[in-house]
Design an enzyme around this catalytic site. Sequence first.
Site, PDB file in Angstrom:
ATOM      1  N   TYR A   1      57.104  56.542  15.118  1.00 41.62           N
ATOM      2  CA  TYR A   1      57.899  55.471  15.698  1.00 41.62           C
ATOM      3  C   TYR A   1      57.543  54.146  15.124  1.00 41.62           C
ATOM      4  O   TYR A   1      58.288  53.407  14.748  1.00 41.62           O
ATOM      5  CB  TYR A   1      57.960  55.832  17.203  1.00 41.62           C
ATOM      6  CG  TYR A   1      58.894  54.825  17.943  1.00 41.62           C
ATOM      7  CD1 TYR A   1      59.897  55.323  18.255  1.00 41.62           C
ATOM      8  CD2 TYR A   1      58.364  53.530  18.305  1.00 41.62           C
ATOM      9  CE1 TYR A   1      60.706  54.481  19.266  1.00 41.62           C
ATOM     10  CE2 TYR A   1      59.298  52.864  19.008  1.00 41.62           C
ATOM     11  CZ  TYR A   1      60.408  53.040  19.468  1.00 41.62           C
ATOM     12  OH  TYR A   1      61.412  52.417  19.954  1.00 41.62           O
TER      13      TYR A   1
ATOM     14  N   ASP B   1      64.835  52.623  27.453  1.00 42.14           N
ATOM     15  CA  ASP B   1      64.648  53.812  28.480  1.00 42.14           C
ATOM     16  C   ASP B   1      64.554  52.889  29.910  1.00 42.14           C
ATOM     17  O   ASP B   1      65.074  53.363  30.904  1.00 42.14           O
ATOM     18  CB  ASP B   1      63.287  54.279  27.990  1.00 42.14           C
ATOM     19  CG  ASP B   1      63.207  54.777  26.675  1.00 42.14           C
ATOM     20  OD1 ASP B   1      64.402  55.048  26.118  1.00 42.14           O
ATOM     21  OD2 ASP B   1      62.016  55.152  26.374  1.00 42.14           O
TER      22      ASP B   1
HETATM   23  C1  GLA Z   1      62.709  55.924  22.435  1.00 40.15           C
HETATM   24  C2  GLA Z   1      62.389  54.468  22.777  1.00 40.15           C
HETATM   25  C3  GLA Z   1      63.199  53.547  22.812  1.00 40.15           C
HETATM   26  C4  GLA Z   1      64.225  53.830  21.718  1.00 40.15           C
HETATM   27  C5  GLA Z   1      64.494  55.046  21.177  1.00 40.15           C
HETATM   28  C6  GLA Z   1      65.437  55.099  20.129  1.00 40.15           C
HETATM   29  O1  GLA Z   1      63.299  56.515  23.255  1.00 40.15           O
HETATM   30  O2  GLA Z   1      61.325  54.518  23.746  1.00 40.15           O
HETATM   31  O3  GLA Z   1      62.852  52.258  23.275  1.00 40.15           O
HETATM   32  O4  GLA Z   1      63.857  52.785  20.543  1.00 40.15           O
HETATM   33  O5  GLA Z   1      63.412  55.780  21.206  1.00 40.15           O
HETATM   34  O6  GLA Z   1      66.606  54.523  20.256  1.00 40.15           O
END
Ligand code: GLA
Length: 402
Positions: free
Chosen positions: A246, A197
């Site tokens: 996550y 991100d």
């Molecule tokens: C979120 C996390 C990223 C990445 C995505 C999946 O956006 O913040 O770091 O792991 O999920 O690709």
Amino acid sequence: MDASATAELTSRFQARFGRPPEALTRAPGRVELLGNHTDYNLGLIMALAVDKTVRLAAAPRADREVQFVSTAFPETAHFSLDRIEPDPAVPWADYAKGILRLLQERGARLGGFDLLLDSSIPLGGGLSSSAAMLVGTALTVRKLYPYRLTSDGVGTAPARGARGVLPPLDAAEKMILAHVCQAAENHFVGVKCGLLDYIVSLFGRAAQVVLIDCLNLSVDWTPLAADMAVVICHSGVKHALVAGEYNERRALCEAAAAALGVRALRFVNPADLEAGRAKLTDRQYGCALHVVGENDRVERGADLLRRGDLASFGELLRQSHESSRLHFLNSCPELDVLVELAWSHPACIGARLTGGGFGGATLNLVRPAAVEDFRRHMAEGYARRCQRPLESWACQVVNGAN
Ligand code: GLA
């Protein structure tokens, strides 16, 4: 920032704080095109910075107090730079607090300031408003109290050029800042997210796809095909415990890598994975299969985009979503419906969930002439099948934060 956005933000700041801002910053949200959950596995990603942005205006204060005001939230965060703690009453400000704390810990000499934040990034919409806020805050503070990040701290601050403007960060310093932002979110907010991100918010380029290799931290760009528009569909669903889900997926990936005897899943190819399958639990195998497949799809996808083979590129997006749904288990019924509906529209080139998953948004690549018809089709279908309103946005691909 364009002239009208600048004028609007400046007058809002003036009205709130009674003086003009001395620093203005914009930081874009991001869309992951391919390479889902590959970042913390040291893998490959394709992504876009989009014109949903965070805009910040700030001016220094004579003391060490910080005041954060957002146009989206009624609560104001007011704290001292000498006592930065998360505050459950103003959770949106925790991101910015995290980055301020880490910058100071690295040795940046900051002073107090007032800051107004205005965001067009929908919250929980999968475009990473938190990363844009972190990146935007770090760059805004740099304009007020210049610092230069080095790999282990800060060096001599850059000198201001003509009209007091600082030179922009070079690529190496942007990458260090991405790490500092990640550490802030990991430690201060508790989501063990990767670097995707922040890198995209910092390295985005107008009309270009950002290609990231998380092993050697290199960034490259390739043009996004002109006859392809980007539409984001927001499911409006945010599952409880997203951070827990996550972090659990991340732990499964790391356990799979350890069981296969490698540092990260980046070092596993499809053949290795099948050969080592007996060493993994079913869930570890499912997660590894997704990540290994995504790395492969990014590699093939970059090539297909360069050759202009949009149909085959779209097919990779279909496979990516199927892999999320069946193997990584980060989709949900609403996202599956959105992807199914997208593919039923003749102008759809590709569709998949984007970002962390467990709710949030889908990415859709659509023939430009049919964007409005596509959005209507999606909204009608979603209301019919899920009894939910659909928010969707046609996005432009823009430059990174400045
Ligand atoms: C979120 C996390 C990223 C990445 C995505 C999946 O956006 O913040 O770091 O792991 O999920 O690709």
